[in-house]
Design an enzyme around this catalytic site. Structure first.
Site, mmCIF file in Angstrom:
data_model
loop_
_atom_site.group_PDB
_atom_site.id
_atom_site.type_symbol
_atom_site.label_atom_id
_atom_site.label_comp_id
_atom_site.label_asym_id
_atom_site.label_seq_id
_atom_site.Cartn_x
_atom_site.Cartn_y
_atom_site.Cartn_z
ATOM 1 N N GLU A 68 -99.518 35.868 37.897
ATOM 2 C CA GLU A 68 -100.632 35.999 36.961
ATOM 3 C C GLU A 68 -101.729 36.889 37.538
ATOM 4 O O GLU A 68 -102.350 37.683 36.829
ATOM 5 C CB GLU A 68 -101.204 34.620 36.626
ATOM 6 C CG GLU A 68 -100.250 33.712 35.860
ATOM 7 C CD GLU A 68 -99.321 32.927 36.781
ATOM 8 O OE1 GLU A 68 -99.272 33.239 37.990
ATOM 9 O OE2 GLU A 68 -98.641 32.010 36.288
ATOM 10 N N PRO A 278 -84.603 34.293 50.110
ATOM 11 C CA PRO A 278 -84.316 32.868 49.958
ATOM 12 C C PRO A 278 -85.557 32.012 50.153
ATOM 13 O O PRO A 278 -86.500 32.406 50.826
ATOM 14 C CB PRO A 278 -83.317 32.609 51.083
ATOM 15 C CG PRO A 278 -83.771 33.534 52.161
ATOM 16 C CD PRO A 278 -84.350 34.754 51.473
ATOM 17 N N ARG A 279 -85.552 30.830 49.548
ATOM 18 C CA ARG A 279 -86.595 29.854 49.824
ATOM 19 C C ARG A 279 -86.271 29.069 51.096
ATOM 20 O O ARG A 279 -87.169 28.496 51.701
ATOM 21 C CB ARG A 279 -86.717 28.875 48.643
ATOM 22 C CG ARG A 279 -87.210 29.500 47.338
ATOM 23 C CD ARG A 279 -88.673 29.918 47.473
ATOM 24 N NE ARG A 279 -89.182 30.499 46.250
ATOM 25 C CZ ARG A 279 -89.885 29.830 45.345
ATOM 26 N NH1 ARG A 279 -90.152 28.562 45.513
ATOM 27 N NH2 ARG A 279 -90.324 30.432 44.264
ATOM 28 N N GLU A 314 -94.175 42.515 49.262
ATOM 29 C CA GLU A 314 -93.432 43.759 49.425
ATOM 30 C C GLU A 314 -92.318 43.939 48.413
ATOM 31 O O GLU A 314 -91.594 44.938 48.465
ATOM 32 C CB GLU A 314 -92.824 43.822 50.839
ATOM 33 C CG GLU A 314 -93.838 43.890 51.956
ATOM 34 C CD GLU A 314 -93.180 44.141 53.301
ATOM 35 O OE1 GLU A 314 -93.522 45.163 53.926
ATOM 36 O OE2 GLU A 314 -92.320 43.342 53.706
ATOM 37 N N ASN A 339 -90.444 37.545 36.584
ATOM 38 C CA ASN A 339 -90.768 38.850 36.017
ATOM 39 C C ASN A 339 -89.706 39.878 36.406
ATOM 40 O O ASN A 339 -89.457 40.117 37.584
ATOM 41 C CB ASN A 339 -92.140 39.276 36.541
ATOM 42 C CG ASN A 339 -92.658 40.534 35.884
ATOM 43 O OD1 ASN A 339 -92.017 41.090 34.990
ATOM 44 N ND2 ASN A 339 -93.811 40.999 36.323
ATOM 45 N N SER A 341 -89.848 43.077 35.273
ATOM 46 C CA SER A 341 -90.366 44.429 35.086
ATOM 47 C C SER A 341 -90.495 45.186 36.409
ATOM 48 O O SER A 341 -90.372 46.410 36.441
ATOM 49 C CB SER A 341 -91.713 44.398 34.362
ATOM 50 O OG SER A 341 -92.712 43.787 35.155
ATOM 51 N N GLU A 342 -90.746 44.471 37.513
ATOM 52 C CA GLU A 342 -90.878 45.150 38.808
ATOM 53 C C GLU A 342 -89.563 45.818 39.208
ATOM 54 O O GLU A 342 -89.561 46.921 39.755
ATOM 55 C CB GLU A 342 -91.314 44.153 39.876
ATOM 56 C CG GLU A 342 -92.732 43.647 39.679
ATOM 57 C CD GLU A 342 -93.117 42.606 40.718
ATOM 58 O OE1 GLU A 342 -94.302 42.578 41.077
ATOM 59 O OE2 GLU A 342 -92.251 41.836 41.165
#
Length: 433
Positions: A68, A278-279, A314, A339, A341-342
């Site tokens: 956001e 990864p998380r 990054e 998202n 769009s990146e």
């Protein structure tokens, strides 16, 4: 009658949040101890400023987290250009967002942590900063903040407005709906993310005349080039002759899906490299996979199978290293997408799962413009989809071009349209020139 009911429910909420204030304070201290709040600036969450307020009009932009916040930055830059007489205050909530956003904001923007929605914190924040207008991004509906701002004559806007299905069900409950209607009546401008979101806000009794459309701010991603001082150009050179794909924004459980895909593809393309975000890094280590870490500036050896992006801020640049981007947060039930769009603006062939939440409208818009722009696929079919792209250079280039073209078509004019709405409905009334 409905207004009085909304006011009554708000008074109950206010009393309840006031009573919880000592617990909220302790909770913030506990989060600071765990490293989840800023070690020095955590008291900003209690409405205590760390910077002086400049003289003159001030507009406050608030975004809860990184996505956001990044969506708000193009509008902030537009505001600074068109209205140099206005000071911009930006707030966010999460520590991870703070670390990234502060590097992206113009130097003359004041950046603070947002106050919790407790009466004392909100009153202290509003009393010190005295904003002429508050511009909230996406889904920040906090009763003490919104009602407190309205009582102080502060204009309110909600941009990229959305409500999740879960939140909509909650706000639609008979006991809560009057409070939602009471809050929404205080806004001078609501710009919903989609027609569906507009309908939901109207069902929550938002005034129809304040609802306007401009497009999705998350399309307003600035195109980037690889920076020469962070090692990415060298990395790009190393990847020239290898098959490469990226799995980004992965949630718990999705890393296992991507590792299965990685192992299947390695049998066909032994020199392939998987770039993964990864998380849970330990999952890769348990599987015995050769890993190069971005945070350690590891060099890519011929034996390195995966390049792990374990840094923040990054991702936009890293998408330029790969022709294929698989966007996570979308391959397991209960997830709500990310998202895309990146990746699209970087010229990647974009693949995503079927669990997209409010990002479903973004995928549908891009597919409407070009069916080849986004490929939705289940985790079970991901190997097959990637093999098809790796083995068909023409198909890969078609999908890459389609994603970029769809992005440019949808992003055109979004920021300008949003700025015009903010200027007309908010600034012309609250900060006249």
């Amino acid at each position: 009658m409905a207004r009085k009911k909304g006011e009554l429910i708000y008074k109950i909420y206010r009393a309840f949040s006031y009573g919880l204030s000592p617990m909220i304070n302790l909770h913030l201290r506990w989060r600071k101890f765990r490293g989840l709040e800023h070690p020095k600036r955590w008291t900003e969450r209690l409405g205590r400023p760390s910077l002086p307020r400049p003289a003159g009009p001030l507009v406050w932009f608030h975004a809860v987290s990184l996505g956001e916040g990044m969506a708000a930055i193009p509008v902030i830059k537009c505001c600074l250009t068109r209205r140099p007489d206005v000071t911009v205050l930006m707030t966010s909530t999460t520590l991870s967002a703070f670390e990234v956003i502060k590097k992206e904001l113009p130097a003359n923007v004041i950046y603070q942590f947002a106050p919790v929605d407790a009466p004392a914190a909100v009153e202290a924040f509003l009393g010190y900063w005295k904003p002429n207008a508050i511009i909230l991004i996406e889904s920040e509906l906090w009763p003490n903040l919104i009602i407190g701002a309205a009582k102080n004559g502060i204009a309110l806007a909600l941009l990229n407005a959305r409500i999740s299905a879960k939140s909509f069900r909650y706000w639609s409950l008979p006991v809560v709906l009057p409070l939602a209607a009471f809050m929404l009546s205080k806004f001078s401008l609501i710009v919903p993310l989609s027609n569906k979101q507009a309908i939901q806000f109207q069902l929550l009794q938002a005034p129809p005349l304040v609802i306007n459309f401009s497009g999705d701010l998350k399309y307003a991603v600035e195109d980037t080039t690889l920076a020469g001082d962070n090692g990415l150009e060298e990395l790009q050179e190393q990847l020239k002759h290898r098959k490469v794909w990226m799995a980004s924004s992965l949630h718990r459980g999705e890393d296992k899906i991507m590792l299965r895909v990685h192992k299947a593809l390695k049998e066909i393309y032994p020199d392939m490299l998987t770039i993964i975000v990864p998380r849970h890094l330990e999952e890769l280590q348990r599987k015995g996979i050769s890993v190069a870490l971005r945070s350690h500036s590891d060099k890519l050896s011929l034996g390195a199978e995966t390049y792990v992006v374990d840094t923040l801020g990054e991702l936009r640049e890293l998408y330029r290293l790969t022709p294929i981007a698989v966007i996570g947060g979308s391959f397991l039930p209960g997830l709500a997408g990310h998202n895309i769009s990146e990746a699209a603006v970087a010229g990647c062939a974009v693949l995503t799962g079927h669990y997209l939440g409010h990002f479903n409208h973004m995928v549908q818009e891009m597919q409407r413009l070009s069916p080849s722009s986004v490929l939705q696929v289940s985790g079970d079919m991901l190997v097959e989809a990637l093999i098809e792209l790796f083995s068909d250079a023409k198909l890969l280039e078609t999908r890459r071009a389609a994603a970029k073209q769809a992005y440019h078509a949808l992003s055109s004019g979004v920021v300008e349209n949003m700025w015009r709405l903010v200027q007309f409905h908010i600034l012309d009334k609250s900060v006249p020139m």
